[in-house]
Design an enzyme around this catalytic site. Structure first.
Site, PDB file in Angstrom:
ATOM      1  N   HIS A   1     -16.131  56.249 -12.617  1.00  0.00           N
ATOM      2  CA  HIS A   1     -16.892  58.027 -12.082  1.00  0.00           C
ATOM      3  C   HIS A   1     -18.269  57.566 -13.354  1.00  0.00           C
ATOM      4  O   HIS A   1     -17.833  57.024 -14.372  1.00  0.00           O
ATOM      5  CB  HIS A   1     -16.073  58.675 -12.562  1.00  0.00           C
ATOM      6  CG  HIS A   1     -16.897  59.885 -12.647  1.00  0.00           C
ATOM      7  ND1 HIS A   1     -17.764  60.647 -12.690  1.00  0.00           N
ATOM      8  CD2 HIS A   1     -16.689  60.782 -10.453  1.00  0.00           C
ATOM      9  CE1 HIS A   1     -18.273  61.659 -12.154  1.00  0.00           C
ATOM     10  NE2 HIS A   1     -17.526  61.624 -10.718  1.00  0.00           N
TER      11      HIS A   1
ATOM     12  N   ASP B   1      -9.131  58.118 -17.719  1.00  0.00           N
ATOM     13  CA  ASP B   1      -9.507  59.563 -17.388  1.00  0.00           C
ATOM     14  C   ASP B   1      -8.518  59.333 -15.741  1.00  0.00           C
ATOM     15  O   ASP B   1      -8.658  59.228 -15.108  1.00  0.00           O
ATOM     16  CB  ASP B   1     -11.138  58.403 -16.744  1.00  0.00           C
ATOM     17  CG  ASP B   1     -11.529  59.516 -15.645  1.00  0.00           C
ATOM     18  OD1 ASP B   1     -11.031  60.622 -14.670  1.00  0.00           O
ATOM     19  OD2 ASP B   1     -12.838  58.927 -15.152  1.00  0.00           O
TER      20      ASP B   1
ATOM     21  N   LYS C   1     -10.089  69.958  -9.969  1.00  0.00           N
ATOM     22  CA  LYS C   1      -9.815  68.769  -8.937  1.00  0.00           C
ATOM     23  C   LYS C   1      -7.717  69.743  -9.107  1.00  0.00           C
ATOM     24  O   LYS C   1      -6.631  68.397  -8.183  1.00  0.00           O
ATOM     25  CB  LYS C   1      -9.505  67.728  -9.708  1.00  0.00           C
ATOM     26  CG  LYS C   1     -11.212  67.056  -9.788  1.00  0.00           C
ATOM     27  CD  LYS C   1     -11.879  66.420  -9.897  1.00  0.00           C
ATOM     28  CE  LYS C   1     -13.057  65.233 -10.306  1.00  0.00           C
ATOM     29  NZ  LYS C   1     -14.442  65.591  -9.100  1.00  0.00           N
TER      30      LYS C   1
ATOM     31  N   GLN D   1      -8.864  62.187 -11.501  1.00  0.00           N
ATOM     32  CA  GLN D   1      -8.271  62.129  -9.251  1.00  0.00           C
ATOM     33  C   GLN D   1      -7.216  61.832  -9.740  1.00  0.00           C
ATOM     34  O   GLN D   1      -6.081  61.390  -8.090  1.00  0.00           O
ATOM     35  CB  GLN D   1      -9.177  61.104  -8.857  1.00  0.00           C
ATOM     36  CG  GLN D   1     -10.302  60.480  -8.360  1.00  0.00           C
ATOM     37  CD  GLN D   1     -10.398  61.953  -8.013  1.00  0.00           C
ATOM     38  OE1 GLN D   1      -9.888  62.974  -6.644  1.00  0.00           O
ATOM     39  NE2 GLN D   1     -11.923  62.783  -8.162  1.00  0.00           N
TER      40      GLN D   1
HETATM   41  N1  PMP Z   1     -13.772  61.356 -13.094  1.00  0.00           N
HETATM   42  C1  PMP Z   1     -13.479  61.407 -11.991  1.00  0.00           C
HETATM   43  C2  PMP Z   1     -12.884  60.033 -11.584  1.00  0.00           C
HETATM   44  C3  PMP Z   1     -13.788  61.634 -10.780  1.00  0.00           C
HETATM   45  O1  PMP Z   1     -13.523  61.761  -9.807  1.00  0.00           O
HETATM   46  C4  PMP Z   1     -14.644  62.556 -11.620  1.00  0.00           C
HETATM   47  C5  PMP Z   1     -14.974  63.723 -11.063  1.00  0.00           C
HETATM   48  N2  PMP Z   1     -15.246  63.342  -9.748  1.00  0.00           N
HETATM   49  C6  PMP Z   1     -14.868  62.782 -13.004  1.00  0.00           C
HETATM   50  C7  PMP Z   1     -13.894  61.868 -14.045  1.00  0.00           C
HETATM   51  C8  PMP Z   1     -15.953  64.401 -13.568  1.00  0.00           C
HETATM   52  O2  PMP Z   1     -15.143  65.071 -13.576  1.00  0.00           O
HETATM   53  P1  PMP Z   1     -15.772  66.891 -13.513  1.00  0.00           P
HETATM   54  O3  PMP Z   1     -17.017  66.363 -13.316  1.00  0.00           O
HETATM   55  O4  PMP Z   1     -14.606  67.848 -13.886  1.00  0.00           O
HETATM   56  O5  PMP Z   1     -16.153  66.584 -15.833  1.00  0.00           O
END
Ligand code: PMP
Length: 404
Positions: free
Chosen positions: A121, A198, A224, A201
């Site tokens: 991400h 991270d 999430k 997910q």
């Molecule tokens: N890492 C991954 C794999 C994600 O899916 C996401 C959110 N889509 C994030 C980081 C970032 O999360 P947040 O927007 O809640 O900070």
């Protein structure tokens, strides 16, 4: 066996209509819906418990502090961390990664290397690019194979004594790939590198255990995970967090302040400057309790069945290609149909009450790898059903006819 009817009843939003149809919410990778218990915890906090934490001697301040700290213990147990002060409350995964990347700016030098992967991400790419720009370190990237898994042989080649940190997603938000993080951690440790996972997910889908995993850092967002937005955690091993420079300066994170010299508080407060999202943290506990009440393994099993069914059904649509076909996969299906634009598919199914995400999903390097502008993405959660998958497939077929 999970009682889906009973589970769905706990989510008020699931009974609303969208564009005249029953809502089918398949955008859980972006954020999950919230059960009554989480909504009530946040509302009850403001109605009965509101005060600032860690500061006052009065009753409400003590109560708010107790509630706030209870969540820390709940999360410690949820991820089996050794100490509760290894749990830092943050704004979410992005914030958590930035805390670490910002600290590493002063821990790294020219010649040092950070390894990430092609499936990250943007929030696990950009902070490291900024860190490298300022520290002179070099960013290396594990390439993706065509099935959406990491090229582990190449990872082995990238590792060296210069590798100081490896930062990898537990599960890809675009491809659903569950990365072999145990192996990644083992290999990284063999060269003396620290590892950040991270888990944005992963935390609501599979069981995580910090003491058996041996990651130095792990992070996820409450939103999430059936919890509120604007709150998340950074887990870090005690000794590693102690070595990491403080992130933001301000109230709460200090021991003593003078114009001559300021000293910092110990863990976890060193990384929690300012008034935190107290209501969010309090409701975060209700979200974790929702998950543990159902049992994370029961959730994983249900979602696995949904993934299998949805994959079989979407593949019956002629011209449909799934991106991310790893054997070890979470309930995320990214797809395109022939040359149709994913945005158009998303718009049409939305008219039928179905929420899917379209675009690059904050993973532009994955789009570049597959040479596509974006995908349509179905991402499932515990309250989703096979009936909803049938409704979605029908709508996608309709969209295909309308657009062809
Ligand atoms: N890492 C991954 C794999 C994600 O899916 C996401 C959110 N889509 C994030 C980081 C970032 O999360 P947040 O927007 O809640 O900070």
């Amino acid at each position: 066996m999970l009682d889906l009817k009973q589970i769905r009843k706990q989510f008020p939003i699931l009974s609303r209509k969208v564009n005249g149809h029953d809502l089918v919410y398949f955008d859980n990778g972006a954020t999950t819906q919230k059960p009554d218990s989480v909504i009530a915890a946040e509302s009850n906090y403001y109605q009965n418990e509101n005060s600032n934490v860690h500061r006052g001697v009065h009753f409400l301040s003590g109560l708010a502090t107790d509630k706030f700290e209870e969540t820390r213990i709940t999360i410690q147990n949820f991820i089996n961390a050794k100490h509760s002060h290894e749990i830092i409350f943050t704004k979410g995964t992005t914030d958590s990664i930035n805390i670490v990347a910002s600290g590493y700016r002063s821990l790294l030098n020219k010649g040092d290397e950070i390894i990430i992967s092609e499936l990250e991400h943007h929030s696990n790419i950009v902070p490291w690019q900024m860190c490298c720009e300022q520290s002179g370190a070099t960013l290396k990237v594990i390439p993706l194979l065509d099935n959406g898994t990491l090229d582990m042989a190449e990872f082995g080649n990238l590792l060296s004594k210069n590798t100081k940190l490896v930062s990898i997603a537990h599960i890809s938000n675009t491809l659903g790939t569950i990365n072999p993080i145990e192996k990644i951690i083992e290999k990284a440790k063999a060269v003396g590198a620290k590892v950040l996972i991270d888990g944005a997910q992963a935390a609501s889908h599979i069981s995580i255990n910090m003491q058996s995993l041996d990651a130095d850092f792990y992070c996820f967002s409450a939103h999430k995970l059936y919890g509120p937005t604007g709150v998340g955690i950074l887990y870090g091993k005690e000794d590693v967090l102690n070595e990491l420079p403080a992130y933001q300066g301000g109230g709460e994170m200090i021991k003593e302040v003078s114009f001559k010299k300021t000293t910092y508080a110990g863990l976890p407060h060193k990384f929690e400057a300012g008034t935190p999202n107290i209501a969010g943290v309090v409701a975060f506990k209700a979200a974790i309790n929702f998950i543990t009440g159902l049992g994370i393994n029961n959730i994983a099993k249900h979602e696995e069945e949904l993934l299998k069914y949805a994959t079989e059904e979407v593949l019956k649509i002629e011209g449909l290609r799934i991106y991310g076909t790893a054997k070890n996969k979470s309930a995320i299906i990214s797809f395109n149909i022939n040359e149709l634009h994913p945005y158009d598919i998303g718009m049409i199914v939305d008219k039928m009450g179905i929420a899917v995400r379209t675009g690059h999903h904050c993973t532009q390097p994955i789009m570049d790898k597959f040479n596509i502008p974006g995908t349509a993405r179905i991402s499932l959660a515990v309250y989703n059903t096979k009936d909803e998958i049938d409704i979605c497939i029908k709508a996608i077929k309709k969209a295909k006819i309308m657009l062809s």
